[in-house]
Design an enzyme around this catalytic site. Structure first.
Site, PDB file in Angstrom:
ATOM      1  N   ASP A  99      24.316  41.429  40.427  1.00 48.17           N
ATOM      2  CA  ASP A  99      24.931  42.693  40.806  1.00 48.17           C
ATOM      3  C   ASP A  99      24.371  43.153  42.153  1.00 48.17           C
ATOM      4  O   ASP A  99      23.165  43.365  42.275  1.00 48.17           O
ATOM      5  CB  ASP A  99      24.638  43.738  39.730  1.00 48.17           C
ATOM      6  N   ASN A 108      32.983  47.041  37.160  1.00 46.33           N
ATOM      7  CA  ASN A 108      34.277  46.701  37.761  1.00 46.33           C
ATOM      8  C   ASN A 108      34.476  47.370  39.122  1.00 46.33           C
ATOM      9  O   ASN A 108      35.588  47.721  39.498  1.00 46.33           O
ATOM     10  CB  ASN A 108      35.426  47.034  36.798  1.00 46.33           C
ATOM     11  N   CYS A 165      32.117  46.108  41.846  1.00 48.93           N
ATOM     12  CA  CYS A 165      31.464  45.210  42.809  1.00 48.93           C
ATOM     13  C   CYS A 165      31.907  43.761  42.603  1.00 48.93           C
ATOM     14  O   CYS A 165      32.801  43.277  43.283  1.00 48.93           O
ATOM     15  CB  CYS A 165      29.937  45.295  42.701  1.00 48.93           C
ATOM     16  N   ARG A 166      31.296  43.092  41.646  1.00 48.80           N
ATOM     17  CA  ARG A 166      31.504  41.654  41.491  1.00 48.80           C
ATOM     18  C   ARG A 166      32.895  41.270  41.009  1.00 48.80           C
ATOM     19  O   ARG A 166      33.549  40.411  41.608  1.00 48.80           O
ATOM     20  CB  ARG A 166      30.442  41.083  40.536  1.00 48.80           C
ATOM     21  N   SER A 167      33.351  41.876  39.913  1.00 47.37           N
ATOM     22  CA  SER A 167      34.641  41.437  39.361  1.00 47.37           C
ATOM     23  C   SER A 167      35.839  41.740  40.257  1.00 47.37           C
ATOM     24  O   SER A 167      36.736  40.905  40.368  1.00 47.37           O
ATOM     25  CB  SER A 167      34.853  41.952  37.929  1.00 47.37           C
ATOM     26  N   CYS A 213      32.635  42.356  35.079  1.00 48.03           N
ATOM     27  CA  CYS A 213      31.238  42.685  35.360  1.00 48.03           C
ATOM     28  C   CYS A 213      30.935  44.020  34.682  1.00 48.03           C
ATOM     29  O   CYS A 213      31.754  44.533  33.915  1.00 48.03           O
ATOM     30  CB  CYS A 213      30.936  42.703  36.858  1.00 48.03           C
TER      31      CYS A 213
END
Length: 158
Positions: free
Chosen positions: A130, A16, A18-20, A13
């Protein structure tokens, strides 16, 4: 240590944090629960260098913990080597995809298949938004999307 014929996936993301890292932690738990962790190399990274060395967002960590998942990941930027060593690079949105495809063009012998993680979503939610400027509910949505997508990705690669 992973077997030499291990499959590999890098979740990506923007930052690096939050999402990933949520996707990475979800997938780590999934392969552990399926007793195939020794068959996988799993990591996550960022298209930017903004958060290098940082822990994941506290809201993301709280969301993972609520679901019984821990992570000690530290943010890192995607490197040129990642395009040569990972079989799959799965990202969260069109901007990540564009940045990764651009970077891949500058890498000789890039082998990674770059895709949106959401392309595996049985509910067809292609983009994982995000949650950084959102609420705890937005992190929960990311978690749920990652669970669906990672489950389908694992099934497709088992």
């Amino acid at each position: 240590m992973a077997a030499t014929n291990a499959k590999s996936v890098l979740f990506v993301c923007l930052g690096n944090i939050c999402r990933s890292p949520i996707a990475e932690a979800v997938f780590q738990k999934m392969v552990a629960d399926a007793k195939v962790a020794d068959q996988w190399v799993i990591d996550s990274g960022a298209t930017s260098d903004w958060n290098t060395g940082s822990s994941p967002d506290s809201r993301g960590l709280a969301c993972l913990k609520k679901h019984g998942i821990e992570t000690s990941h530290r943010a890192r930027q995607v490197t040129k080597d990642d395009f040569q060593t990972f079989e799959y690079i799965l990202c969260m949105d069109e901007n990540n995809l564009s940045d990764l495809e651009k970077k891949a063009k500058s890498v000789q012998s890039a082998k990674a298949k770059i895709e949106l993680l959401g392309s595996y979503d049985p509910q067809k939610q292609l983009i994982i938004k995000d949650p950084y400027y959102g609420s705890d509910k937005d992190f929960e949505t990311v978690y749920e999307q990652c669970v669906r997508c990672c489950k389908a990705f694992l099934e497709a690669n088992s």
